[in-house]
Design a protein around this motif. Structure first.
Motif, mmCIF file in Angstrom:
data_model
loop_
_atom_site.group_PDB
_atom_site.id
_atom_site.type_symbol
_atom_site.label_atom_id
_atom_site.label_comp_id
_atom_site.label_asym_id
_atom_site.label_seq_id
_atom_site.Cartn_x
_atom_site.Cartn_y
_atom_site.Cartn_z
ATOM 1 N N ALA A 182 0.814 -1.209 0.000
ATOM 2 C CA ALA A 182 0.000 0.000 0.000
ATOM 3 C C ALA A 182 0.851 1.264 0.000
ATOM 4 C CB ALA A 182 -0.928 0.002 1.216
ATOM 5 N N ARG A 183 2.063 1.162 0.496
ATOM 6 C CA ARG A 183 2.952 2.330 0.569
ATOM 7 C C ARG A 183 3.884 2.414 -0.623
ATOM 8 N NH1 ARG A 183 3.695 0.684 6.884
ATOM 9 N NH2 ARG A 183 1.664 1.515 7.563
ATOM 10 N N THR A 184 3.633 1.591 -1.636
ATOM 11 C CA THR A 184 4.440 1.578 -2.858
ATOM 12 C C THR A 184 3.622 2.139 -4.011
ATOM 13 O OG1 THR A 184 5.658 -0.384 -2.114
ATOM 14 C CG2 THR A 184 5.691 0.093 -4.477
ATOM 15 N N PRO A 185 4.167 3.081 -4.793
ATOM 16 C CA PRO A 185 3.433 3.575 -5.966
ATOM 17 C C PRO A 185 3.414 2.520 -7.067
ATOM 18 C CG PRO A 185 5.612 4.580 -5.848
ATOM 19 C CD PRO A 185 5.454 3.795 -4.590
ATOM 20 N N TRP A 186 2.254 2.348 -7.705
ATOM 21 C CA TRP A 186 2.110 1.319 -8.725
ATOM 22 C C TRP A 186 1.821 1.929 -10.087
ATOM 23 C CZ3 TRP A 186 3.988 -3.072 -7.360
ATOM 24 C CH2 TRP A 186 4.017 -3.398 -6.003
ATOM 25 N N PRO A 187 2.680 1.657 -11.083
ATOM 26 C CA PRO A 187 2.459 2.174 -12.444
ATOM 27 C C PRO A 187 1.426 1.322 -13.171
ATOM 28 C CG PRO A 187 4.487 0.877 -12.371
ATOM 29 C CD PRO A 187 3.929 0.877 -10.973
ATOM 30 N N ASP A 188 0.148 1.688 -13.049
ATOM 31 C CA ASP A 188 -0.926 0.857 -13.577
ATOM 32 C C ASP A 188 -0.773 0.500 -15.052
ATOM 33 O OD1 ASP A 188 -2.214 0.709 -11.167
ATOM 34 O OD2 ASP A 188 -3.594 2.354 -11.558
ATOM 35 N N ARG A 189 -0.163 1.375 -15.837
ATOM 36 C CA ARG A 189 -0.102 1.127 -17.279
ATOM 37 C C ARG A 189 1.249 0.584 -17.739
ATOM 38 N NH1 ARG A 189 -3.757 5.537 -20.523
ATOM 39 N NH2 ARG A 189 -5.558 5.509 -19.127
ATOM 40 N N GLU A 190 2.076 0.150 -16.831
ATOM 41 C CA GLU A 190 3.381 -0.379 -17.203
ATOM 42 C C GLU A 190 3.533 -1.783 -16.629
ATOM 43 O OE1 GLU A 190 6.501 2.354 -16.120
ATOM 44 O OE2 GLU A 190 5.213 4.078 -16.511
ATOM 45 N N PRO A 191 3.043 -2.801 -17.348
ATOM 46 C CA PRO A 191 3.033 -4.156 -16.804
ATOM 47 C C PRO A 191 4.398 -4.674 -16.361
ATOM 48 C CG PRO A 191 1.657 -4.032 -18.751
ATOM 49 C CD PRO A 191 2.380 -2.721 -18.651
ATOM 50 N N GLU A 192 5.416 -4.482 -17.161
ATOM 51 C CA GLU A 192 6.731 -5.022 -16.808
ATOM 52 C C GLU A 192 7.286 -4.348 -15.559
ATOM 53 O OE1 GLU A 192 9.361 -4.914 -20.109
ATOM 54 O OE2 GLU A 192 8.144 -6.264 -21.347
ATOM 55 N N ALA A 193 7.115 -3.043 -15.471
ATOM 56 C CA ALA A 193 7.582 -2.321 -14.291
ATOM 57 C C ALA A 193 6.795 -2.751 -13.050
ATOM 58 C CB ALA A 193 7.448 -0.812 -14.506
ATOM 59 N N THR A 194 5.511 -3.005 -13.236
ATOM 60 C CA THR A 194 4.681 -3.453 -12.123
ATOM 61 C C THR A 194 5.170 -4.793 -11.590
ATOM 62 O OG1 THR A 194 2.723 -2.287 -12.936
ATOM 63 C CG2 THR A 194 2.342 -4.137 -11.457
ATOM 64 N N ALA A 195 5.436 -5.731 -12.494
ATOM 65 C CA ALA A 195 5.897 -7.051 -12.079
ATOM 66 C C ALA A 195 7.228 -6.970 -11.342
ATOM 67 C CB ALA A 195 6.007 -7.970 -13.295
ATOM 68 N N ARG A 196 8.155 -6.175 -11.858
ATOM 69 C CA ARG A 196 9.457 -6.038 -11.204
ATOM 70 C C ARG A 196 9.311 -5.423 -9.819
ATOM 71 N NH1 ARG A 196 11.058 -4.162 -16.382
ATOM 72 N NH2 ARG A 196 10.950 -2.015 -15.612
ATOM 73 N N ARG A 197 8.453 -4.418 -9.712
ATOM 74 C CA ARG A 197 8.280 -3.748 -8.430
ATOM 75 C C ARG A 197 7.642 -4.683 -7.399
ATOM 76 N NH1 ARG A 197 6.506 2.414 -8.779
ATOM 77 N NH2 ARG A 197 8.280 2.246 -10.201
ATOM 78 N N MET A 198 6.702 -5.500 -7.841
ATOM 79 C CA MET A 198 6.096 -6.451 -6.915
ATOM 80 C C MET A 198 7.122 -7.444 -6.397
ATOM 81 S SD MET A 198 2.212 -7.450 -8.103
ATOM 82 C CE MET A 198 2.487 -7.555 -9.869
ATOM 83 N N LEU A 199 7.931 -7.987 -7.291
ATOM 84 C CA LEU A 199 8.919 -8.982 -6.882
ATOM 85 C C LEU A 199 9.984 -8.399 -5.963
ATOM 86 C CD1 LEU A 199 9.387 -10.984 -10.207
ATOM 87 C CD2 LEU A 199 8.419 -11.831 -8.058
ATOM 88 N N ALA A 200 10.139 -7.092 -5.978
ATOM 89 C CA ALA A 200 11.133 -6.447 -5.117
ATOM 90 C C ALA A 200 10.638 -6.306 -3.681
ATOM 91 C CB ALA A 200 11.507 -5.074 -5.677
ATOM 92 N N LEU A 201 9.350 -6.523 -3.461
ATOM 93 C CA LEU A 201 8.787 -6.373 -2.116
ATOM 94 C C LEU A 201 8.870 -7.680 -1.342
ATOM 95 C CD1 LEU A 201 5.529 -4.249 -2.560
ATOM 96 C CD2 LEU A 201 7.754 -3.503 -1.737
ATOM 97 N N VAL A 202 9.287 -7.600 -0.101
ATOM 98 C CA VAL A 202 9.303 -8.768 0.775
ATOM 99 C C VAL A 202 7.867 -9.255 0.970
ATOM 100 C CG1 VAL A 202 9.817 -9.590 3.102
ATOM 101 C CG2 VAL A 202 11.378 -7.989 1.964
ATOM 102 N N GLY A 203 7.666 -10.553 0.811
ATOM 103 C CA GLY A 203 6.337 -11.121 0.998
ATOM 104 C C GLY A 203 5.564 -11.317 -0.284
#
Length: 289
Positions: A182-203
């Motif tokens: 919830a405290r991470t900004p999510w680029p809704d229109r950038e699928p690849e960036a979204t996937a990378r950012r998710m994998l960078a989060l613990v959990g």
């Protein structure tokens, strides 16, 4: 809106709901309702079986512009029909359920909220936690159905603490994961960036990423690695093996690369499941993360 011949209305849109009583996305009197917080404000979108669309609230125009994606009409089958010939079961399902499409809402956080609630618990436990969090804020979506609720925003969830989430059904591990998300900004229109950012989060791992990418972006290759059932479902359908590992599942799905997630959704839509080991054996639907 013109729907393709044989379009699977229930199967396609039902992929977006967490059960029949999802407070944010569900069928009401034969119409699929999708509540959302858009950049223009809250709104609700009603999709009819005949292709008619209605929308309400400040976010109505934003939702109407994306109604075709929610219907799954932006889903590109590409070379899937040719790839499906690699296995007779997949070829048969691709024909029998040719009206099934992958919907895409274009929004990340609502699906991430749902996916985190589903991590490593049964479906019932996941729904209870997800529903409780939505009802914690209890904001009716614009439109004719007061029982349809808006999903909480990332900012609302970020304002909570673990001790707020624990009574709602999240133990500390999932609660901490959700708060980080919830405290991470999510680029809704950038699928690849979204996937990378998710994998960078613990959990957050491959299972959560696949669940979000499939529903937010309609990713046809998203495979929920780590799911308790899917690996066995794939192995049973494609190789007659009642139990399998994730590696074995991916091996069997490799001929369909680019559409591996689509194959999994077809198996689910067809109701194909691996046999249980014994009679009356309870199966807990655990998910990974």
């Amino acid at each position: 809106m013109d729907l393709p011949t044989g379009y699977d209305f229930t199967g396609t849109l039902g992929q977006l709901s967490l059960g029949t009583h999802d407070p944010c996305r569900r069928f009401i009197d034969g119409v699929f309702w999708h509540a959302a917080r858009t950049p223009d404000g809250p709104g609700s979108l009603g999709l009819h079986r005949d292709g008619r669309v209605e929308a309400y609230g400040p976010g109505a125009e934003w939702l109407l512009e994306r109604a075709d994606a929610v219907f799954g009409l932006r889903d590109d089958l590409g070379d899937f029909r040719e790839l499906a010939r690699a296995h007779p079961v997949v070829a048969e399902l691709a024909h029998r359920h040719r009206g099934l499409r992958l919907p895409a809402t274009g929004q990340v956080f609502p699906h991430l909220l749902r996916a985190v609630c589903e991590q490593k618990v049964t479906g019932k436990e996941a729904y209870q936690a997800y529903s409780a969090i939505v009802r914690r804020f209890r904001e009716p979506a614009p439109g004719p159905h007061p029982g349809l609720l808006l999903p909480p925003s990332a900012e609302q969830v970020a304002s909570l603490r673990y001790y707020d989430l624990h009574p709602l059904g999240l133990e500390q591990r999932r609660a901490d994961t959700l708060l980080r998300a919830a405290r991470t900004p999510w680029p809704d229109r950038e699928p690849e960036a979204t996937a990378r950012r998710m994998l960078a989060l613990v959990g957050i791992g491959p299972w959560t990423v696949a669940e979000v990418m499939r529903n937010a972006h309609g990713d046809p290759d998203a495979v929920s690695v780590g799911d308790y059932h899917i690996k066995n479902q794939v192995a049973w359908a494609l190789a007659g093996e009642p139990r399998a590992t994730d590696d074995r599942m991916l091996e069997l799905l490799e001929p369909f690369r680019g559409h591996r997630g689509r194959v999994c959704q077809l198996l689910t839509r067809a109701g194909i499941g691996a046999p249980r080991w014994g009679p009356r054996a309870p199966i807990r639907s655990f998910r990974s993360y």
